[in-house]
Design a protein around this motif. Structure first.
Motif, mmCIF file in Angstrom:
data_model
loop_
_atom_site.group_PDB
_atom_site.id
_atom_site.type_symbol
_atom_site.label_atom_id
_atom_site.label_comp_id
_atom_site.label_asym_id
_atom_site.label_seq_id
_atom_site.Cartn_x
_atom_site.Cartn_y
_atom_site.Cartn_z
ATOM 1 N N ALA A 6 0.826 -1.186 0.000
ATOM 2 C CA ALA A 6 0.000 0.000 0.000
ATOM 3 C C ALA A 6 0.861 1.236 0.000
ATOM 4 C CB ALA A 6 -0.884 0.014 1.239
ATOM 5 N N PRO A 7 0.701 2.135 -0.966
ATOM 6 C CA PRO A 7 1.491 3.345 -1.006
ATOM 7 C C PRO A 7 0.868 4.429 -0.179
ATOM 8 C CG PRO A 7 0.167 3.187 -2.966
ATOM 9 C CD PRO A 7 -0.146 1.993 -2.122
ATOM 10 N N ALA A 8 1.242 4.595 1.044
ATOM 11 C CA ALA A 8 0.731 5.602 1.962
ATOM 12 C C ALA A 8 -0.683 5.305 2.392
ATOM 13 C CB ALA A 8 0.816 7.001 1.362
ATOM 14 N N THR A 9 -1.630 5.438 1.565
ATOM 15 C CA THR A 9 -3.007 5.237 2.000
ATOM 16 C C THR A 9 -3.505 3.820 1.834
ATOM 17 O OG1 THR A 9 -3.656 6.129 -0.136
ATOM 18 C CG2 THR A 9 -3.828 7.591 1.752
ATOM 19 N N ALA A 10 -3.146 3.140 0.760
ATOM 20 C CA ALA A 10 -3.570 1.764 0.583
ATOM 21 C C ALA A 10 -3.415 1.314 -0.850
ATOM 22 C CB ALA A 10 -5.010 1.570 1.011
ATOM 23 N N LEU A 11 -3.756 0.019 -1.051
ATOM 24 C CA LEU A 11 -3.663 -0.494 -2.402
ATOM 25 C C LEU A 11 -4.771 -1.488 -2.685
ATOM 26 C CD1 LEU A 11 -1.991 -0.709 -5.034
ATOM 27 C CD2 LEU A 11 -0.918 -2.648 -3.984
ATOM 28 N N LEU A 12 -4.892 -1.775 -3.820
ATOM 29 C CA LEU A 12 -5.703 -2.809 -4.447
ATOM 30 C C LEU A 12 -7.200 -2.682 -4.567
ATOM 31 C CD1 LEU A 12 -3.992 -6.104 -3.451
ATOM 32 C CD2 LEU A 12 -4.172 -5.192 -5.670
ATOM 33 N N ALA A 13 -8.169 -3.627 -5.644
ATOM 34 C CA ALA A 13 -9.395 -4.055 -6.094
ATOM 35 C C ALA A 13 -10.094 -3.712 -7.190
ATOM 36 C CB ALA A 13 -9.739 -4.284 -5.892
ATOM 37 N N ILE A 99 -18.287 5.807 -19.041
ATOM 38 C CA ILE A 99 -17.423 5.684 -17.873
ATOM 39 C C ILE A 99 -17.548 4.264 -17.340
ATOM 40 C CG2 ILE A 99 -17.492 8.136 -17.248
ATOM 41 C CD1 ILE A 99 -19.563 7.438 -15.089
ATOM 42 N N ALA A 100 -16.616 3.854 -16.484
ATOM 43 C CA ALA A 100 -16.607 2.469 -16.018
ATOM 44 C C ALA A 100 -15.951 2.374 -14.653
ATOM 45 C CB ALA A 100 -15.858 1.592 -17.018
ATOM 46 N N MET A 101 -16.360 1.350 -13.893
ATOM 47 C CA MET A 101 -15.722 1.053 -12.615
ATOM 48 C C MET A 101 -14.415 0.322 -12.870
ATOM 49 S SD MET A 101 -17.323 2.287 -10.076
ATOM 50 C CE MET A 101 -16.124 1.563 -8.974
ATOM 51 N N THR A 102 -13.455 0.566 -11.990
ATOM 52 C CA THR A 102 -12.186 -0.137 -12.102
ATOM 53 C C THR A 102 -11.564 -0.331 -10.729
ATOM 54 O OG1 THR A 102 -10.107 -0.248 -13.330
ATOM 55 C CG2 THR A 102 -10.708 1.893 -12.388
ATOM 56 N N SER A 103 -10.508 -1.109 -10.705
ATOM 57 C CA SER A 103 -9.729 -1.327 -9.482
ATOM 58 C C SER A 103 -8.420 -1.982 -9.886
ATOM 59 C CB SER A 103 -10.495 -2.187 -8.474
ATOM 60 O OG SER A 103 -10.761 -3.462 -9.011
ATOM 61 N N LEU A 255 -3.152 -5.833 3.085
ATOM 62 C CA LEU A 255 -3.464 -5.669 1.674
ATOM 63 C C LEU A 255 -4.886 -5.134 1.564
ATOM 64 C CD1 LEU A 255 -2.244 -6.363 -1.184
ATOM 65 C CD2 LEU A 255 -3.583 -8.449 -1.054
ATOM 66 N N ASN A 256 -5.100 -4.204 0.669
ATOM 67 C CA ASN A 256 -6.470 -3.756 0.426
ATOM 68 C C ASN A 256 -6.657 -3.396 -1.030
ATOM 69 O OD1 ASN A 256 -5.185 -1.201 0.441
ATOM 70 N ND2 ASN A 256 -5.594 -1.005 2.625
ATOM 71 N N ASN A 257 -7.882 -3.091 -1.369
ATOM 72 C CA ASN A 257 -8.290 -2.895 -2.745
ATOM 73 C C ASN A 257 -8.775 -1.458 -2.923
ATOM 74 O OD1 ASN A 257 -9.095 -3.422 -5.384
ATOM 75 N ND2 ASN A 257 -11.113 -4.130 -4.770
ATOM 76 N N TRP A 258 -8.450 -0.851 -4.045
ATOM 77 C CA TRP A 258 -8.999 0.464 -4.343
ATOM 78 C C TRP A 258 -9.995 0.344 -5.490
ATOM 79 C CZ3 TRP A 258 -8.308 2.372 -9.273
ATOM 80 C CH2 TRP A 258 -7.279 1.792 -10.036
ATOM 81 N N ARG A 259 -10.918 1.266 -5.520
ATOM 82 C CA ARG A 259 -11.877 1.310 -6.621
ATOM 83 C C ARG A 259 -11.961 2.718 -7.170
ATOM 84 N NH1 ARG A 259 -16.183 -2.114 -3.566
ATOM 85 N NH2 ARG A 259 -15.232 -4.161 -3.766
ATOM 86 N N GLY A 260 -12.160 2.796 -8.458
ATOM 87 C CA GLY A 260 -12.245 4.103 -9.078
ATOM 88 C C GLY A 260 -13.037 4.058 -10.366
#
Length: 329
Positions: A6-13, A99-103, A255-260
């Motif tokens: 995780a880069p500073a705040t978190a990573l992944l999903a 537009i679309a969801m991603t992670s 480990l964690n997941n990000w969504r965008g």
């Protein structure tokens, strides 16, 4: 060995793409944008974390009357979002209404050698949130703690089928590695959505599953499933506060997941800027906060240069993690 991803705040999903769409030139300038329905695509089946996030955003848009046109969620499953990514690139380049969801799969599928799309091939608009991974089993499972599950996997991997697809596999791979097992021997059973994971768990087709909190929180709260561990630095809040972290249990893995949200290649600047501002506005509403609290999502908006830095750092760290467990392509 510490496995901190995780880069500073978190990573992944969560990934997504649209079925229909015209080019930006067909839509004209951005003076009256948006002036036609928006296709909001999800690269997975209903019930997935991507799907839940996209529909939550649309719910907030409708509650707040925030967008002057219809925003339509479309499920476009296939290859953990890769089908949708290619469709966005090949069919919707330049479009302003897609537009679309991603992670993390936006980056990891290419690193795994399972998708030839690089994250710079599309327009990543904003990061929205961070979600924690958890390991879950049926409430009456023979495995009542994480150590017992990891010991069984080490002893006879094929006898311990685990429901996890794509990057949902990485948390358990890191845990098995930290426990001295062989991550490449894990018997992963892949599914397209959290709903299929849940059905397999409840039917006894798999003995455990790894996914985001969104997909199992309600079933754990209802007593149908049991959470063996979360891969966060701290415990979750109630009603999931009884689930220990992997670190507490002696496995130094977080480990964690990000969504965008992303758009097609060469998405017009006016559309990118509109959605960056609109998404940030939506995340600050009480409507969103209510949904985020219910799902234990950590709102973590990023756009512009900060988002690019995050993506570049995440890509490098994800590559290192995948290589460490033999999952890189």
């Amino acid at each position: 060995m510490k496995r901190l991803l995780a880069p500073a705040t978190a990573l992944l999903a969560i990934a997504a793409i649209a079925l229909t769409g015209c080019s930006a030139s067909a839509a004209g300038s951005g003076d009256d944008y948006p002036n036609r329905p928006i296709n909001f695509s999800v690269g997975s089946e209903p019930g997935s974390g991507w799907d839940a996030t996209a529909r939550a955003l649309v719910e907030v848009i409708e509650r707040e009357d925030a967008v002057p046109v219809q925003v339509n969620v479309q499920n476009r499953p296939g290859a953990v979002g890769c089908v949708l990514l290619n469709d966005m690139i090949n069919r919707h380049a330049d479009a302003d209404n897609e537009i679309a969801m991603t992670s993390v799969p936006l980056q990891s599928m290419e690193l795994r050698g399972q998708c030839d799309v690089h994250y710079t091939d599309v327009t990543v608009i904003a990061r929205l949130l961070i979600e924690n991974f958890l390991v879950a089993v049926p409430a009456d499972s023979e495995f009542q703690d994480l150590g017992a599950l990891l010991d069984a996997i080490a002893a006879d991997p094929q006898s311990v089928p685990i429901a996890a697809s794509g990057d949902d596999q990485l948390p358990l791979a890191l845990l098995v590695d930290a426990a001295g097992g062989n991550p490449s021997a894990i018997n992963f059973i892949e599914f397209e959505s959290g709903g299929e994971y849940l059905t397999a768990l409840m039917n006894g087709d798999v003995v455990a599953s790894v996914s985001g909190v969104t997909e199992y929180g309600a079933q754990i709260e209802a007593g149908e499933l049991q959470g063996l561990a979360v891969l966060s630095e701290e415990r979750l809040e109630a009603p999931l506060a009884d689930i220990p972290t992997a670190v507490e249990l002696g496995y130094d893995v977080t480990l964690n997941n990000w969504r965008g949200v992303y758009g097609p290649p060469n998405m017009p600047d006016y559309a990118v800027e509109y959605w960056q501002a609109k998404l940030q506005e939506l995340l600050e509403t009480p409507s969103w906060q209510e949904i985020a609290d219910r799902n234990q999502w950590g709102t973590a908006y990023l756009a512009g240069d900060e988002l690019q830095t995050f993506l570049d750092e995440s890509y490098a760290q994800l590559q290192t993690a995948l290589e460490s467990v033999g999952a890189a392509g």
